[in-house]
Design an enzyme around this catalytic site. Structure first.
Site, PDB file in Angstrom:
ATOM      1  N   HIS A 167       1.086   6.911 -11.223  1.00 51.09           N
ATOM      2  CA  HIS A 167       2.232   7.326 -10.246  1.00 51.09           C
ATOM      3  C   HIS A 167       3.426   7.882 -10.802  1.00 51.09           C
ATOM      4  CE1 HIS A 167       0.407   5.205  -6.774  1.00 51.09           C
ATOM      5  NE2 HIS A 167      -0.629   4.634  -7.474  1.00 51.09           N
ATOM      6  N   GLU A 196       4.105   3.966 -13.248  1.00 51.64           N
ATOM      7  CA  GLU A 196       4.793   4.758 -12.725  1.00 51.64           C
ATOM      8  C   GLU A 196       5.602   5.567 -13.877  1.00 51.64           C
ATOM      9  OE1 GLU A 196       5.865   5.105  -9.683  1.00 51.64           O
ATOM     10  OE2 GLU A 196       5.073   3.411  -8.591  1.00 51.64           O
ATOM     11  N   HIS A 251      -0.898   9.640  -4.597  1.00 55.40           N
ATOM     12  CA  HIS A 251       0.111   9.966  -3.725  1.00 55.40           C
ATOM     13  C   HIS A 251       0.239  11.658  -3.986  1.00 55.40           C
ATOM     14  CE1 HIS A 251       1.811   5.677  -3.294  1.00 55.40           C
ATOM     15  NE2 HIS A 251       0.982   6.033  -2.468  1.00 55.40           N
ATOM     16  N   GLU A 258       3.340  13.554  -6.192  1.00 56.34           N
ATOM     17  CA  GLU A 258       3.541  13.156  -7.853  1.00 56.34           C
ATOM     18  C   GLU A 258       2.774  13.847  -8.706  1.00 56.34           C
ATOM     19  OE1 GLU A 258       2.741   8.969  -7.531  1.00 56.34           O
ATOM     20  OE2 GLU A 258       4.242   8.434  -5.867  1.00 56.34           O
ATOM     21  N   ARG A 304       3.134  12.859   1.108  1.00 56.08           N
ATOM     22  CA  ARG A 304       2.779  11.679   0.111  1.00 56.08           C
ATOM     23  C   ARG A 304       1.598  11.381   0.515  1.00 56.08           C
ATOM     24  NH1 ARG A 304       5.039   6.502  -1.846  1.00 56.08           N
ATOM     25  NH2 ARG A 304       3.661   4.826  -0.907  1.00 56.08           N
TER      26      ARG A 304
END
Length: 416
Positions: free
Chosen positions: A300, A376, A171, A174, A227
């Protein structure tokens, strides 16, 4: 051939000709979703109020983070009040935080006090490939839609090691992911403590710092919060890009994805429609020995989670779920002991939200990799995608500690 070269050069320079998108006085709200009616109402306002989702509520009673431009904020707050939403303002002016992410004076050589561009990351890869030829093996999985090479490095000190595969920055917005993983690569090459030296010398690491190269460049040069990829598969030609983490060929489009090309969650016109994903899976299938990869990680941000399969259902768990949780706990515990940062772990569907067509699901279901995660990184949402450069080193250091704990836990159950 000349025409092809000129076309690629033109695509490379296209973003530089476009005026940079600004987010002056855009606000980010944290909105609690207490019932299904509120959930449907918020979703129904996406286009009319130009809502941009940063993070969606996992379950009723939890919160979503949404950004919107200044001209709709009064109407949005009125809507929330009228329908008894509980909400708070998280970010008052998004552009101020974006400006803080961009250095006043660029340092083009790699260090971790600023966010680096793709060109700077690739120049650094050239340096480490030349400096450590016996340890670093470069590889390229192919080219992006706009013709950029998608580069990675294999770090291996000796033959016979088990393999960990990491893809980062799938993405585009990020940025903390590629910043973190380049720091980790540097740690593997020049280990600063015995525990990192151990995982460097006794594990082979395949790492792609930026998988979504086109989107990443676009996020630097044009639209900071972009994104998706940059492939235009919209029949109307209006909307560009695919959510590459919905484009893998396992239960594609089953849940947690969208068929609308304008959606942030657009899964593409078909599984592996985008070259970034088709070439990634082809590289793993054809260039890495079957069964060599023991752990697959998709890096992520944000939320501080270690997420395993299944993503498509909360009603059942994969066969190796206990092993997944043991290794995830090793990552989370090691990081917490040293830095006090809390990472929550569990299956995607039970811990965050339902999703299919993602990298970790493909890794487990198709490639039989027993330990696959979406990790994440920071934060919990106070700044989300616009973490300041000062956070790079703390995040990278704690993730390195987490990887040490992850490998130790995997060894305990004979995964490695």
């Amino acid at each position: 051939m000349l025409v092809k070269i000129l076309l690629v050069v033109g695509l490379f320079n296209l973003a530089r000709c476009v005026e940079q998108v600004r987010y002056d006085n855009y606000k980010v709200y944290n909105v609690r979703i207490d019932d299904l009616a509120q959930f449907k109402l918020l979703n129904s306002q996406e286009k009319s109020l130009q809502l941009s989702s940063w993070r969606e509520a996992r379950h009723l009673g939890e919160s979503s983070d949404v950004m919107l431009p200044p001209q709709y904020q009064e109407a949005f707050e009125s809507l929330l009040t009228t329908h008894n939403f509980t909400y708070r303002l998280k970010i008052d002016n998004v552009q101020l935080h974006i400006d803080a992410q961009r250095p006043k004076q660029r340092i083009t050589s790699m260090e971790w006090t600023q966010f680096h561009t793709l060109d700077e990351i690739y120049a650094w890869l050239d340096v480490i490939e030349d400096r450590y030829p016996d340890i670093v093996t470069p590889f390229t999985i192919g080219n992006s839609h706009e013709g950029r090479p998608i580069r990675g490095v294999k770090i291996s000190y000796k033959e016979g090691n088990p393999t960990v595969f990491i893809e980062s920055n799938i993405h585009a917005r990020e940025w903390i992911t590629s910043a973190t993983i380049t720091y980790f690569i540097d740690e593997l090459l020049v280990p600063r403590n015995p525990a990192v030296r151990d995982i460097a010398q006794n594990v082979d690491w395949y790492i792609i710092p930026v998988l979504n190269t086109d989107g990443f460049v676009y996020s630097h040069e044009v639209e900071r919060l972009w994104r998706k990829s940059r492939l235009n598969s919209d029949p109307t030609g209006t909307c560009i890009g695919t959510d590459l983490n919905r484009n893998f060929d396992y239960l594609w489009m089953l849940t947690g994805a969208d068929s609308d090309p304008c959606s942030q969650l657009y899964a593409g016109p078909s599984a592996e429609s985008d070259p970034e994903i088709s070439q990634l899976t082809a590289y793993i299938n054809n260039s890495i020995p079957e069964g060599a990869i023991k752990i697959y990680i998709s890096l992520h941000s944000y939320g501080q989670y270690v997420l395993s399969p299944w993503g498509h259902t909360a009603l059942e768990f994969p066969e190796h779920y206990p092993q997944m949780m043991h290794v995830a706990k090793g990552f989370s515990d090691a990081l917490y002991r040293r830095y006090g940062t809390v990472f929550t772990y569990g299956s995607s569907a039970t811990t965050l939200y339902e999703v299919s067509g993602s990298g970790k699901e493909w890794a487990y279901a198709v490639k039989n990799i027993k330990i696959p995660y979406t990790i994440e990184l920071r934060d919990k949402g106070e700044l989300g995608f616009v973490l300041p450069p000062e956070d790079i080193l703390p995040v990278a250091r704690e993730v390195t500690e987490g990887f040490v704990g992850m490998i130790a836990a995997a060894r305990e159950i004979d995964i490695l």
